[in-house]
Design an enzyme around this catalytic site. Structure first.
Site, PDB file in Angstrom:
ATOM      1  N   GLU A 112      49.160  40.774  41.155  1.00 31.65           N
ATOM      2  CA  GLU A 112      47.995  41.467  40.621  1.00 31.65           C
ATOM      3  C   GLU A 112      47.973  42.963  40.935  1.00 31.65           C
ATOM      4  O   GLU A 112      47.135  43.448  41.712  1.00 31.65           O
ATOM      5  CB  GLU A 112      46.706  40.797  41.109  1.00 31.65           C
ATOM      6  N   GLU A 128      48.314  31.465  38.605  1.00 36.03           N
ATOM      7  CA  GLU A 128      47.035  31.156  39.260  1.00 36.03           C
ATOM      8  C   GLU A 128      46.028  30.786  38.191  1.00 36.03           C
ATOM      9  O   GLU A 128      46.046  31.331  37.094  1.00 36.03           O
ATOM     10  CB  GLU A 128      46.483  32.349  40.049  1.00 36.03           C
TER      11      GLU A 128
END
Length: 364
Positions: free
Chosen positions: A165, A349
Site C-alpha cells: 500500500e 487483502e
C-alpha cells in the site's frame, strides 16, 4: 454451486510490526513505527507493537494455527531494521536467520511463503538522515536491502511484493500525518509516492537478476469512488481523486505513464517526472489488489467517509466505520483489468471488521 478453481490459493497476511514484537531483540534497529508509537499522545491508550502477537518467539505455534485453517500461503513482511538496523551498511545476521527459520518452518508445513519487503516500518535512521521516502537516495537503499533478502531466501521463496500500500505510506505518513513518520506536507507526500514506485522498479530489476523465475509485484489499496448524491460537483471531483488514489501508483508500473491531471492540479507540489524513471517503474509480474470499501462521494467531497455525523444512513458500516460495499471488489478487479490491458491480479487483502463474539463452543 460456485466452486473456486483447483489452483486457487487461500492464504492469510500480516505485517512485521503488526505481529512480531521483539522490537529491540537480537540486534534489531528502531523503525519509524517504533518511534511514532512511543511518542506520547500519538496512539490511543499509548499502545504499541513492542510485543504485538509475539510471532518472533511463537511463529511455530502460529504455523500450527495456519495448518488448522488449511492455509495454502502465508504472506508476511520483513522488518527492514531487523536486517539493517540503520537501514544500510551493517547486516544483522540474527535478523536474517529468523526469517530463514520462518520460511523453512512454513515450507515444512506445506504453506507457501509470500514475502512483502516493506510494510511501513522504515529504519528510523533513514528517516532522520535521508528524509525517508521523500529522498531519491531511498530507492537505492531499498534495492540493496531487497538484494540482501533475495540472496538469502530466493532459493525457497518465489513470490515477492516490494511494497504494501504505497498510498498509505505516502499520504497517511507524509500528508495527513496520521501514520508514521507523522509528517503533514503535500509536496513531500507526492514525492514519496513517486520515489516508492521508482524503488519498486529498481528492486524488481535486482530480484530478477538473481532469480529469473520469481514473480514480483506490489500491493495497492484500490479505491473506488461513487457519486451517491448524483450531482455535478461530485462528477467533476471523482476523476482527479481516482488518479490521485490509484493512477499515480498503478499507471507508472502497469503502463509506464503518469496521470497528467495530477501534475496539472498540484503544480509545484507534484513530483518531477522523467521518461527514464517511468521506464524503471514499468516492471511487474502481477499487481496485488487490496479492497475493503468504496469511497462514497457527496456534494463534491469525500470528507464524510469516516465522519459518523456526515456519513449516509442507508449503508451498513463495519466496526471501523467503513461502508459495506461488496460489489466494489468486483469493480476494482474489472477496472484495473480493462484500464491496464489485463495484468495478472492477485487479491492480497480483503475483509471487514466486526464486533465478533466467541460462542460457548469456542467459535466465532
Amino acid at each position: 454451486m460456485i466452486k473456486f478453481p483447483d489452483k486457487f490459493i487461500w492464504g492469510a497476511a500480516t505485517a512485521s510490526y503488526q505481529v512480531e514484537g521483539a522490537w529491540r531483540e537480537d540486534g534489531k534497529g528502531e523503525s519509524i513505527w517504533d518511534r511514532f508509537a512511543h511518542t506520547p499522545g500519538v496512539i490511543e491508550r499509548g499502545e504499541n507493537g513492542d510485543i504485538a502477537c509475539d510471532q518472533y518467539h511463537r511463529y511455530l505455534d502460529d504455523i500450527e494455527i495456519m495448518k488448522q485453517l488449511n492455509l495454502g500461503a502465508y504472506r508476511f513482511s520483513i522488518s527492514w531494521p531487523r536486517i539493517y538496523p540503520t537501514g544500510k551498511k551493517e547486516i544483522n545476521q540474527r535478523g536474517l536467520d529468523y526469517y530463514e527459520r520462518l520460511v523453512d518452518a512454513l515450507l515444512a508445513a506445506g504453506i507457501e511463503p509470500w514475502i512483502t519487503l516493506y510494510h511501513w516500518d522504515l529504519p528510523q535512521t533513514l528517516q532522520e538522515d535521508e528524509g525517508g521516502w521523500t529522498s531519491r537516495s531511498m530507492t537505492d537503499y531499498f534495492a540493496e536491502y531487497a538484494k540482501t533478502i533475495v540472496e538469502k531466501l530466493g532459493d525457497r521463496v518465489t513470490h515477492w511484493m516490494t511494497f504494501n500500500e504505497p498510498w498509505v505510506i505516502a499520504f497517511m505518513g507524509y500528508r495527513n500525518g496520521a501514520f508514521a513518520p507523522g509528517i503533514k506536507d503535500t509536496k513531500q507526500a507526492f514525492q514519496a509516492a513517486y520515489n516508492l514506485m521508482l524503488a519498486h522498479g529498481k528492486a524488481y530489476a535486482i530480484i530478477k537478476s538473481i532469480q529469473r523465475e520469481s514473480k514480483i509485484g506490489f500491493t495497492h489499496n484500490y479505491q473506488n469512488y461513487y457519486n451517491i448524491s448524483r450531482d455535478e460537483p461530485s462528477e467533476q471531483f471523482i476523476p482527479y481523486k481516482w488518479e490521485e488514489a490509484n493512477g499515480i501508483f498503478l499507471s507508472p508500473v502497469l503502463a509506464g505513464s503518469y496521470p497528467q491531471i495530477v501534475l496539472d492540479v498540484n503544480g509545484d507540489n507534484a513530483p518531477q517526472i522523467t521518461t527514464d524513471d517511468l521506464k524503471i517503474m514499468n516492471q511487474y509480474d502481477f499487481i496485488g489488489i487490496q479492497y475493503y470499501f468504496d469511497i462514497l462521494v457527496m456534494n463534491g467531497t469525500d470528507e464524510h467517509v469516516l465522519n459518523v455525523e456526515k456519513r449516509p444512513k442507508f449503508f451498513d458500516y463495519t466496526e471501523m466505520g467503513w461502508p459495506v460495499t461488496p460489489r466494489g471488489l468486483y469493480d476494482s478487479i474489472m477496472t484495473v483489468n480493462e484500464k491496464y490491458d489485463s495484468p495478472e491480479i492477485i487479491i492480497t487483502e480483503n475483509g471487514s471488521a466486526w464486533n465478533d463474539v466467541i460462542s460457548p463452543e469456542g467459535k466465532v
